[in-house]
Design an enzyme around this catalytic site. Sequence first.
Site: not given
Length: 344
Positions: A140, A169, A195, A230, A254
């Site tokens: 992250k 991300d 991401e 995402d 997702k």
Amino acid sequence: MAPVEYLFAHRRYCLPFRSPVRTAHGLWTEREGILLRMTAGNGTVRFGEVSPIPWFGTETVDEAEKVCRALGEKVNDARLQAVPENLGCLRGALAAARLNLDPPTNPAPRQIAALLPAGKAALELIETRVDAGFRIFKWKVGVADTAMELGLLDDVCSRLPDGAKLRLDANGKWDRRTAERWLERCAERPVEFVEQPCFAEAAQGTVQQRKVEDLLMGLTEDYPTPLALDESLVGQGDVARWINAGWPGFYVVKTALLADPTTALAALEKAKAKVVFSSALETAIGARAALRLAFAWSGEPHALGFGVWPLFDLPGVNGPATAPFVRWEDVQRIEEATTWNACN
Ligand code: MG
């Protein structure tokens, strides 16, 4: 033929996370959702899970629960079809509970990406994860100061074994300039993708949203490191829109947030898209539905974003414990009724 009828039951749950999840909207401390149970006339019991992420733009749990209550105890396909389009997570959960999937043609274990915490904490954890056998890592970023994080990138990369790959991300937190600085730095490094470098929420207006989408498209053209969407894939319509736009990067999907994952995945498969299946931090019931779809994917496999469990302390509600690979047996072993009963 008489319409198929089901006995319908739903159960709202609220489960504290073992450790709070840091999001763009602050600390996320508990998972709220709804479990569904559908019993067909022949006694077959099937389950589904509504696990929305409202700040992604999905419905709220309250909205989904209201419709579940209105559905009552007896439902049929026609009534379920009539659930409003804007309740994508609920529609998806109802579809999952009725979906008949053949066992996967390729039941080989699927690789799992190891999650690394933001900042320096990542450095301490990498070695343990490498020793455990992980080869894909997700870090992250966009959480602390950019210069500090950029400085850490080489330390993180130097701890990766040969052939290992890093996913970054940013959860949409960067502006153009920050994204460019990162992408310049990533070019020569083992970064599989970055991401969601930038993102505009619906509340910022369509003009700003389109502007950021153009920016993302521009960044994929200007830099060699692939990008992944995402937050941009809130629902069904977004997947189709990015396919039509010819998005060349990855799609982090997702499936729990899609009203009709089967159709979306078929379109992605047809477009030969690079898909990374990802958890929405759901219980074992949602995990089973999502992992079954991941095993059914016949496109190129990419490490799954399901290295999240155990998420909860309550026994019986977690998806398969995080390991470098998830096996089809792990998915088959999930006992949905145990989760249903645990959330009583
Ligand atoms: Mg993400």
